[in-house]
Design a protein around this motif. Structure first.
Motif, PDB file in Angstrom:
ATOM      1  N   LYS A 144       0.851  -1.202   0.000  1.00 51.09           N
ATOM      2  CA  LYS A 144       0.000   0.000   0.000  1.00 51.09           C
ATOM      3  C   LYS A 144       0.882   1.245   0.000  1.00 51.09           C
ATOM      4  CE  LYS A 144      -4.321  -1.440   1.353  1.00 51.09           C
ATOM      5  NZ  LYS A 144      -5.449  -1.164   0.539  1.00 51.09           N
ATOM      6  N   LEU A 145       0.266   2.373  -0.372  1.00 52.74           N
ATOM      7  CA  LEU A 145       0.944   3.657  -0.276  1.00 52.74           C
ATOM      8  C   LEU A 145       1.079   4.016   1.195  1.00 52.74           C
ATOM      9  CD1 LEU A 145      -0.850   5.714  -3.083  1.00 52.74           C
ATOM     10  CD2 LEU A 145       1.203   4.305  -3.251  1.00 52.74           C
ATOM     11  N   SER A 146       2.215   4.631   1.547  1.00 54.70           N
ATOM     12  CA  SER A 146       2.455   4.988   2.943  1.00 54.70           C
ATOM     13  C   SER A 146       3.416   6.163   3.014  1.00 54.70           C
ATOM     14  CB  SER A 146       3.040   3.796   3.696  1.00 54.70           C
ATOM     15  OG  SER A 146       3.522   4.187   4.954  1.00 54.70           O
ATOM     16  N   LYS A 147       2.956   7.250   3.599  1.00 56.19           N
ATOM     17  CA  LYS A 147       3.792   8.433   3.738  1.00 56.19           C
ATOM     18  C   LYS A 147       4.984   8.140   4.653  1.00 56.19           C
ATOM     19  CE  LYS A 147       3.424  13.361   4.718  1.00 56.19           C
ATOM     20  NZ  LYS A 147       2.509  14.449   5.083  1.00 56.19           N
ATOM     21  N   THR A 148       4.751   7.429   5.749  1.00 54.70           N
ATOM     22  CA  THR A 148       5.830   7.138   6.697  1.00 54.70           C
ATOM     23  C   THR A 148       6.897   6.216   6.108  1.00 54.70           C
ATOM     24  OG1 THR A 148       4.538   5.349   7.666  1.00 54.70           O
ATOM     25  CG2 THR A 148       4.417   7.493   8.745  1.00 54.70           C
ATOM     26  N   SER A 149       6.490   5.334   5.200  1.00 58.36           N
ATOM     27  CA  SER A 149       7.449   4.419   4.563  1.00 58.36           C
ATOM     28  C   SER A 149       8.021   4.996   3.268  1.00 58.36           C
ATOM     29  CB  SER A 149       6.778   3.084   4.248  1.00 58.36           C
ATOM     30  OG  SER A 149       6.326   2.472   5.420  1.00 58.36           O
ATOM     31  N   LYS A 150       7.628   6.221   2.935  1.00 57.05           N
ATOM     32  CA  LYS A 150       8.071   6.907   1.714  1.00 57.05           C
ATOM     33  C   LYS A 150       7.688   6.132   0.456  1.00 57.05           C
ATOM     34  CE  LYS A 150      11.680   9.355   4.108  1.00 57.05           C
ATOM     35  NZ  LYS A 150      13.080   9.530   4.338  1.00 57.05           N
ATOM     36  N   ILE A 151       6.501   5.521   0.498  1.00 61.63           N
ATOM     37  CA  ILE A 151       5.917   4.872  -0.676  1.00 61.63           C
ATOM     38  C   ILE A 151       4.789   5.802  -1.086  1.00 61.63           C
ATOM     39  CG2 ILE A 151       4.806   2.798  -1.572  1.00 61.63           C
ATOM     40  CD1 ILE A 151       6.197   1.256   0.702  1.00 61.63           C
ATOM     41  N   CYS A 152       5.154   6.786  -1.915  1.00 61.51           N
ATOM     42  CA  CYS A 152       4.284   7.931  -2.171  1.00 61.51           C
ATOM     43  C   CYS A 152       3.255   7.704  -3.272  1.00 61.51           C
ATOM     44  CB  CYS A 152       5.139   9.141  -2.529  1.00 61.51           C
ATOM     45  SG  CYS A 152       6.280   9.582  -1.187  1.00 61.51           S
ATOM     46  N   SER A 153       3.617   6.967  -4.321  1.00 62.96           N
ATOM     47  CA  SER A 153       2.704   6.771  -5.449  1.00 62.96           C
ATOM     48  C   SER A 153       2.837   5.340  -5.956  1.00 62.96           C
ATOM     49  CB  SER A 153       3.038   7.755  -6.574  1.00 62.96           C
ATOM     50  OG  SER A 153       4.271   7.419  -7.176  1.00 62.96           O
ATOM     51  N   ILE A 154       1.984   4.995  -6.925  1.00 63.01           N
ATOM     52  CA  ILE A 154       2.030   3.626  -7.441  1.00 63.01           C
ATOM     53  C   ILE A 154       3.371   3.323  -8.108  1.00 63.01           C
ATOM     54  CG2 ILE A 154      -0.455   3.413  -7.679  1.00 63.01           C
ATOM     55  CD1 ILE A 154      -0.149   3.832 -10.686  1.00 63.01           C
ATOM     56  N   ASP A 155       4.084   4.363  -8.542  1.00 64.66           N
ATOM     57  CA  ASP A 155       5.409   4.147  -9.135  1.00 64.66           C
ATOM     58  C   ASP A 155       6.378   3.521  -8.137  1.00 64.66           C
ATOM     59  OD1 ASP A 155       4.516   5.226 -11.532  1.00 64.66           O
ATOM     60  OD2 ASP A 155       5.192   7.256 -11.010  1.00 64.66           O
ATOM     61  N   ASP A 156       6.128   3.719  -6.832  1.00 68.03           N
ATOM     62  CA  ASP A 156       6.983   3.151  -5.789  1.00 68.03           C
ATOM     63  C   ASP A 156       6.638   1.694  -5.474  1.00 68.03           C
ATOM     64  OD1 ASP A 156       8.348   5.602  -5.471  1.00 68.03           O
ATOM     65  OD2 ASP A 156       6.808   6.323  -4.077  1.00 68.03           O
ATOM     66  N   ILE A 157       5.537   1.198  -6.030  1.00 63.68           N
ATOM     67  CA  ILE A 157       5.111  -0.180  -5.777  1.00 63.68           C
ATOM     68  C   ILE A 157       5.264  -1.047  -7.027  1.00 63.68           C
ATOM     69  CG2 ILE A 157       3.151  -1.661  -5.150  1.00 63.68           C
ATOM     70  CD1 ILE A 157       2.063   0.629  -3.469  1.00 63.68           C
ATOM     71  N   VAL A 158       4.939  -0.476  -8.181  1.00 67.30           N
ATOM     72  CA  VAL A 158       4.944  -1.225  -9.443  1.00 67.30           C
ATOM     73  C   VAL A 158       6.362  -1.658  -9.807  1.00 67.30           C
ATOM     74  CG1 VAL A 158       4.541  -0.980 -11.932  1.00 67.30           C
ATOM     75  CG2 VAL A 158       2.863  -0.105 -10.301  1.00 67.30           C
ATOM     76  N   GLY A 159       6.482  -2.880 -10.306  1.00 69.70           N
ATOM     77  CA  GLY A 159       7.770  -3.392 -10.760  1.00 69.70           C
ATOM     78  C   GLY A 159       8.008  -4.810 -10.290  1.00 69.70           C
ATOM     79  N   GLU A 160       9.243  -5.276 -10.469  1.00 73.58           N
ATOM     80  CA  GLU A 160       9.598  -6.638 -10.082  1.00 73.58           C
ATOM     81  C   GLU A 160      10.137  -6.654  -8.655  1.00 73.58           C
ATOM     82  OE1 GLU A 160      11.286  -9.984 -12.684  1.00 73.58           O
ATOM     83  OE2 GLU A 160      13.033  -9.135 -11.671  1.00 73.58           O
ATOM     84  N   TRP A 161       9.437  -7.345  -7.789  1.00 68.00           N
ATOM     85  CA  TRP A 161       9.808  -7.482  -6.394  1.00 68.00           C
ATOM     86  C   TRP A 161      10.628  -8.754  -6.212  1.00 68.00           C
ATOM     87  CZ3 TRP A 161       6.890  -5.265  -1.865  1.00 68.00           C
ATOM     88  CH2 TRP A 161       6.207  -4.103  -2.214  1.00 68.00           C
ATOM     89  N   THR A 162      11.363  -8.810  -5.096  1.00 60.72           N
ATOM     90  CA  THR A 162      12.150  -9.993  -4.769  1.00 60.72           C
ATOM     91  C   THR A 162      11.837 -10.413  -3.339  1.00 60.72           C
ATOM     92  OG1 THR A 162      13.932  -9.290  -6.244  1.00 60.72           O
ATOM     93  CG2 THR A 162      14.494 -10.929  -4.576  1.00 60.72           C
ATOM     94  N   VAL A 163      11.736 -11.729  -3.137  1.00 66.32           N
ATOM     95  CA  VAL A 163      11.553 -12.276  -1.793  1.00 66.32           C
ATOM     96  C   VAL A 163      12.849 -12.999  -1.438  1.00 66.32           C
ATOM     97  CG1 VAL A 163      10.141 -13.726  -0.299  1.00 66.32           C
ATOM     98  CG2 VAL A 163       9.102 -12.629  -2.297  1.00 66.32           C
ATOM     99  N   VAL A 164      13.484 -12.565  -0.358  1.00 72.03           N
ATOM    100  CA  VAL A 164      14.767 -13.119   0.081  1.00 72.03           C
ATOM    101  C   VAL A 164      14.549 -13.875   1.386  1.00 72.03           C
ATOM    102  CG1 VAL A 164      17.107 -12.522   0.819  1.00 72.03           C
ATOM    103  CG2 VAL A 164      16.030 -11.232  -1.021  1.00 72.03           C
ATOM    104  N   PHE A 165      15.208 -15.015   1.526  1.00 79.57           N
ATOM    105  CA  PHE A 165      15.064 -15.849   2.714  1.00 79.57           C
ATOM    106  C   PHE A 165      16.352 -15.769   3.526  1.00 79.57           C
ATOM    107  CE2 PHE A 165      12.637 -17.516  -0.860  1.00 79.57           C
ATOM    108  CZ  PHE A 165      11.367 -17.295  -0.369  1.00 79.57           C
ATOM    109  N   ARG A 166      16.435 -14.741   4.358  1.00 80.48           N
ATOM    110  CA  ARG A 166      17.639 -14.490   5.159  1.00 80.48           C
ATOM    111  C   ARG A 166      17.867 -15.628   6.143  1.00 80.48           C
ATOM    112  NH1 ARG A 166      16.183  -8.268   6.716  1.00 80.48           N
ATOM    113  NH2 ARG A 166      16.707  -7.326   4.722  1.00 80.48           N
ATOM    114  N   GLY A 167      19.117 -16.032   6.269  1.00 75.60           N
ATOM    115  CA  GLY A 167      19.462 -17.107   7.192  1.00 75.60           C
ATOM    116  C   GLY A 167      19.394 -18.481   6.546  1.00 75.60           C
ATOM    117  N   THR A 168      19.116 -18.538   5.226  1.00 73.96           N
ATOM    118  CA  THR A 168      19.036 -19.814   4.513  1.00 73.96           C
ATOM    119  C   THR A 168      19.802 -19.712   3.199  1.00 73.96           C
ATOM    120  OG1 THR A 168      17.126 -19.373   3.089  1.00 73.96           O
ATOM    121  CG2 THR A 168      16.659 -20.063   5.359  1.00 73.96           C
TER     122      THR A 168
END
Length: 194
Positions: A144-168
């Protein structure tokens, strides 16, 4: 006789103070809030989806049918004991994470990273896991958009995301969020929040 009166008065004051303290503590609102522990959300290792998750999925599909929206089919992407339900999402869709079959030695974090540009990512959310405590559980996130997380518009969400499994040593998972918006969620994404 004076000693007896003083002891009686002191005992009376003490009893009154205890009763007053109990009454005040009962009337006060508690500042303690119960927080859901994500490690306590269970899934049987033999099942991919719990009834709780299935109910949520059915609710989403019902809403989608009512609004004539058809989500992409689930194509469960897997890395070891970790799975996400799709390789592509629209804005407003929940990303379901299913974890099942962790060994007791596996401990770390699942980190969802959102793209900043073609090279850099920012941590959107982390989810701890500890196979010694729970070897399986479900979780979902909804970017979601979030001012506190500096995710201001859909441009900050759209794109290729990555899921990383830290510790493995498990391979990262990748998924895409498109600029399409889930029907009924348009209001949440149309206006920048920063």
């Amino acid at each position: 006789m004076k000693k007896g009166v003083i002891v009686g008065i002191t005992a009376g004051i003490g009893i009154f103070a205890v009763i007053l303290a109990i009454a005040i503590s009962i009337m006060e609102e508690s500042d303690v809030y119960e927080v859901e522990d994500t490690l306590d959300r269970e899934v049987s290792p033999d099942e991919e989806i719990t009834p709780e998750i299935q109910e949520k999925l059915d609710e989403i599909e019902k809403t989608n049918l009512e609004e004539e929206y058809s989500p992409k089919p689930r194509d469960w992407i897997t890395s070891g004991p970790f799975q996400i339900d799709r390789s592509e999402y629209v804005l407003g869709e929940k990303i379901f994470l299913v974890i099942g079959g962790l060994s007791s030695q596996e401990k770390g974090q699942v980190a969802f990273l959102r793209p900043l540009n073609d090279t850099y990512y920012s941590v959107y959310q982390t989810i701890p896991f500890d196979g010694a405590k729970k070897n399986a559980f479900n979780y979902y996130i909804e970017p979601k958009l979030s001012k506190t997380s500096k995710i201001c518009s859909i441009d900050d969400i759209v794109g290729e995301w990555t899921v990383v499994f830290r510790g493995t040593d498990y391979e990262n998972l990748k998924f895409k969020i498109t600029d399409e918006i889930l029907p009924g969620e348009e209001e949440d994404y149309q206006v920048p929040v920063c």
